[in-house]
Design a protein around this motif. Structure first.
Motif, mmCIF file in Angstrom:
data_model
loop_
_atom_site.group_PDB
_atom_site.id
_atom_site.type_symbol
_atom_site.label_atom_id
_atom_site.label_comp_id
_atom_site.label_asym_id
_atom_site.label_seq_id
_atom_site.Cartn_x
_atom_site.Cartn_y
_atom_site.Cartn_z
ATOM 1 N N UNK A 69 3.162 -1.507 9.291
ATOM 2 C CA UNK A 69 4.475 -2.151 9.139
ATOM 3 C C UNK A 69 4.782 -2.495 7.687
ATOM 4 N N UNK A 70 3.859 -2.177 6.773
ATOM 5 C CA UNK A 70 4.075 -2.427 5.353
ATOM 6 C C UNK A 70 3.784 -1.149 4.579
ATOM 7 N N UNK A 71 4.272 -1.084 3.379
ATOM 8 C CA UNK A 71 4.019 0.074 2.529
ATOM 9 C C UNK A 71 2.682 -0.081 1.801
ATOM 10 N N UNK A 72 1.999 1.036 1.589
ATOM 11 C CA UNK A 72 0.715 1.041 0.896
ATOM 12 C C UNK A 72 0.851 1.718 -0.457
ATOM 13 N N UNK A 73 -0.010 1.314 -1.394
ATOM 14 C CA UNK A 73 -0.113 1.989 -2.684
ATOM 15 C C UNK A 73 -1.536 1.809 -3.193
ATOM 16 N N UNK A 74 -1.936 2.696 -4.100
ATOM 17 C CA UNK A 74 -3.256 2.588 -4.711
ATOM 18 C C UNK A 74 -3.178 1.714 -5.957
ATOM 19 N N UNK A 75 -4.278 0.958 -6.191
ATOM 20 C CA UNK A 75 -4.256 -0.026 -7.266
ATOM 21 C C UNK A 75 -5.539 0.003 -8.077
ATOM 22 N N UNK A 76 -5.388 -0.308 -9.369
ATOM 23 C CA UNK A 76 -6.529 -0.419 -10.255
ATOM 24 C C UNK A 76 -7.180 0.921 -10.546
ATOM 25 N N UNK A 77 -8.223 0.868 -11.361
ATOM 26 C CA UNK A 77 -8.980 2.077 -11.665
ATOM 27 C C UNK A 77 -9.706 2.607 -10.437
ATOM 28 N N UNK A 78 -9.992 1.706 -9.496
ATOM 29 C CA UNK A 78 -10.696 2.117 -8.277
ATOM 30 C C UNK A 78 -9.795 2.876 -7.320
ATOM 31 N N UNK A 79 -8.486 2.728 -7.473
ATOM 32 C CA UNK A 79 -7.548 3.408 -6.584
ATOM 33 C C UNK A 79 -7.558 2.879 -5.166
ATOM 34 N N UNK A 80 -7.908 1.613 -5.002
ATOM 35 C CA UNK A 80 -7.977 1.021 -3.664
ATOM 36 C C UNK A 80 -6.592 0.950 -3.030
ATOM 37 N N UNK A 81 -6.524 1.321 -1.741
ATOM 38 C CA UNK A 81 -5.270 1.228 -1.005
ATOM 39 C C UNK A 81 -5.076 -0.211 -0.525
ATOM 40 N N UNK A 82 -3.949 -0.808 -0.898
ATOM 41 C CA UNK A 82 -3.640 -2.178 -0.479
ATOM 42 C C UNK A 82 -2.172 -2.241 -0.082
ATOM 43 N N UNK A 83 -1.881 -2.941 0.997
ATOM 44 C CA UNK A 83 -0.520 -3.102 1.493
ATOM 45 C C UNK A 83 0.304 -3.957 0.541
ATOM 46 N N UNK A 84 1.616 -3.723 0.540
ATOM 47 C CA UNK A 84 2.471 -4.552 -0.316
ATOM 48 C C UNK A 84 2.654 -5.964 0.244
ATOM 49 N N UNK A 85 2.076 -6.249 1.417
ATOM 50 C CA UNK A 85 2.011 -7.628 1.899
ATOM 51 C C UNK A 85 0.984 -8.442 1.103
ATOM 52 N N UNK A 86 0.127 -7.761 0.344
ATOM 53 C CA UNK A 86 -0.945 -8.415 -0.414
ATOM 54 C C UNK A 86 -0.832 -8.064 -1.903
ATOM 55 N N UNK A 87 0.255 -8.430 -2.560
ATOM 56 C CA UNK A 87 0.453 -8.007 -3.952
ATOM 57 C C UNK A 87 -0.544 -8.625 -4.930
ATOM 58 N N UNK A 88 -0.964 -9.871 -4.706
ATOM 59 C CA UNK A 88 -1.904 -10.512 -5.630
ATOM 60 C C UNK A 88 -3.320 -9.977 -5.435
ATOM 61 N N UNK A 89 -3.672 -9.710 -4.190
ATOM 62 C CA UNK A 89 -4.970 -9.099 -3.930
ATOM 63 C C UNK A 89 -5.023 -7.714 -4.562
ATOM 64 N N UNK A 90 -3.913 -6.999 -4.520
ATOM 65 C CA UNK A 90 -3.859 -5.666 -5.128
ATOM 66 C C UNK A 90 -4.175 -5.724 -6.622
ATOM 67 N N UNK A 91 -3.763 -6.797 -7.288
ATOM 68 C CA UNK A 91 -3.983 -6.929 -8.734
ATOM 69 C C UNK A 91 -5.463 -7.121 -9.082
ATOM 70 N N UNK A 92 -6.262 -7.592 -8.131
ATOM 71 C CA UNK A 92 -7.694 -7.806 -8.411
ATOM 72 C C UNK A 92 -8.549 -6.780 -7.672
ATOM 73 N N UNK A 93 -7.952 -5.654 -7.294
ATOM 74 C CA UNK A 93 -8.666 -4.650 -6.494
ATOM 75 C C UNK A 93 -9.958 -4.204 -7.165
#
Length: 494
Positions: free
Chosen positions: A125-149
């Motif tokens: 139900x949310x959009x996903x994107x890859x984040x950080x050098x690790x390329x971890x997939x994180x939902x846009x419901x978790x934008x702050x967690x995505x920043x520390x992937x």
């Protein structure tokens, strides 16, 4: 040191039959006296718990620990892995289509969908994107967690055994689905001893979603000591008023007067202990002393006036609301600074059987920013290198729908123990990796399977404990947190 190795005299004692015992009673108490001299663990027979305590503590840690303390951010109710961290593109292709019977055949689900014949797949139900050098997939419901992937280790192949909340939570925290076993925090504080000066070594805090619409019950045994001495149970900090009851002295009683009363009570309790040898009397003495110390330490602990504004802003707008997850996360960092060994923050509200579209976003708003802030805060203080932080729930959620697919507002997902995601960060854990994998539907693990007992064994390993060697004898059997299972997940360790 193997705690299961018995002293030779214990072997002798184990071989004494009832007939032999009564046959040798006529020899007087000399045999008992000799036994107490030969076996130091039986010198205080009536104090066997305390004797075993000294025996266990003397051999721990088994090896140099990577972590000095644990902060466990437990998400009661089970976050949906496939909406937050485990991206599965195939769900969009199958959206509205019956999930393959080959996946659900023979599987247990809760009573909510156990009899449901139609189990259509629903996309994330949310959009996903890859984040950080690790390329971890994180939902846009978790934008702050995505920043520390790149600080996190995502374990995407967790699985458990229970399909209901309380047994599954109990299993994660105590190693058994049935209440009565010691919790993880109790095991660690029992085995590793005290580190905090004026605070308990094990603190539990709870919070709920803002609307309190789908919260779980917090049972005391989630932080209980089970069959260990009760001095090792977690101390619950309340979310309103004084964190601990009776912190303030009654009107007219000075601190000096309180000290004298406690000294006199300690003399009386010590006299009772010497007469009866009940270890719970020692617990009572220790608790009175800790309560006295906390009258000074807790008000200072909960006073955020010394926190810079940018730190408060980092944890989010709820940081000043006592009992919120943000408040508890900042409290966790302050407790960790004061050498509290195990801090358990439990946040309820993830049980979205209905209204997933709305409720899941609320949960993420409550928890995303504070969780990420805690990691950043610990790192900038140099504490992340010896603090283990864990984020996760008791199981995941189904890739298929609970309810009617035409009723978009009431979409929900059922309990799913077969595979789900948690993350770990800090002491001894590889940052910026995703370990394990689930199948295309996020239904079963297909790589690097991690059972609950494997997770527990890994946490204990990071604290310098060999989970197979750390036991406690109770009712004739030696128990451990991992029961008779568990392997350390070495691939996620630095």
């Amino acid at each position: 040191m193997n705690k299961d190795i018995r002293h030779p005299f214990e072997e002798y004692q184990a071989g004494i039959t009832r007939r032999n015992f009564f046959g040798k009673m006529a020899q007087g108490i000399g045999v008992a006296a000799l036994g107490s001299m030969l076996n130091p663990l039986s010198a205080l027979a009536s104090n066997s718990v305390q004797a075993r305590l000294a025996w266990n503590e003397s051999g721990l840690p088994h090896f140099a620990p990577k972590a000095k303390r644990v902060i466990y951010l437990f998400q009661n109710g089970a976050p949906s892995h496939i909406d937050l961290f485990d991206y599965k593109p195939i769900l969009k292709k199958w959206h509205g289509t019956q999930i393959p019977d080959s996946l659900t055949a023979g599987k247990r689900f809760s009573t909510m969908t156990g009899e449901q014949t139609e189990r259509p797949v629903i996309a994330e139900i949310a959009n996903f994107a890859q984040h950080g050098q690790s390329g971890a997939w994180v939902s846009d419901f978790m934008p702050e967690t995505a920043k520390i992937a790149d600080e996190l280790c995502f374990i995407k192949s967790m699985y458990t055994e229970s399909v209901n909340h309380a047994p599954a939570i109990t299993f994660f925290l105590t190693g058994s689905e049935q209440p009565g076993r010691p919790s993880m925090g109790s095991w660690l504080t029992y085995g590793l001893g005290s580190t905090a000066k004026d605070l308990p070594d094990f603190v539990a805090m709870t919070s709920r979603d803002k609307e309190a619409s789908c919260g779980q019950i917090f049972y005391d045994y989630y932080w209980g000591s089970g069959f260990l001495p009760s001095k090792f149970q977690g101390v619950k900090f309340r979310g309103g008023g004084d964190p601990v009851l009776y912190l303030k002295n009654p009107e007219g009683m000075s601190r000096e007067m309180r000290r004298k009363i406690l000294d006199d009570m300690q003399i009386l309790n010590q006299h009772n202990y010497e007469e009866f040898g009940d270890p719970e009397i020692q617990t009572r003495i220790a608790q009175y002393e800790m309560a006295y110390k906390m009258q000074m330490s807790v008000p200072e602990l909960t006073d955020f006036s010394d926190e810079p504004q940018h730190i408060l802003d980092m944890y989010g707008p709820d940081v000043h609301r006592k009992g919120s997850f943000a408040y508890n996360c900042l409290m966790a960092r302050r407790l960790a600074e004061r050498d509290v060994r195990f801090i358990q923050c439990m946040h309820a509200g993830w049980d979205q059987h209905r209204n997933l579209n709305y409720q899941l976003k609320i949960q993420c708003q409550d928890t995303d920013q504070p969780s990420a802030a805690l990691i950043k805060d610990l790192k900038q203080r140099g504490m992340l290198e010896d603090t283990l932080v864990i984020w996760g729930g008791e199981f995941g959620r189904t890739p298929f729908l609970q309810g009617n697919i035409a009723d978009y507002r009431n979409w929900g997902r059922d309990h799913h123990p077969y595979v789900f995601t948690i993350w770990m960060a800090g002491a001894g854990v590889k940052p910026g990796i995703s370990y394990g994998a689930s199948d295309d539907f996020g239904f079963n693990p297909v790589e690097g399977n991690v059972h609950v007992h494997d997770f527990q064994a890994t946490v204990m390993h990071l604290m310098g404990i060999d989970h197979e060697q750390f036991t406690f004898k109770h009712q004739g059997r030696r128990y451990r947190l991992t029961d008779v299972h568990g392997h350390v997940v070495k691939d996620i360790l630095t």
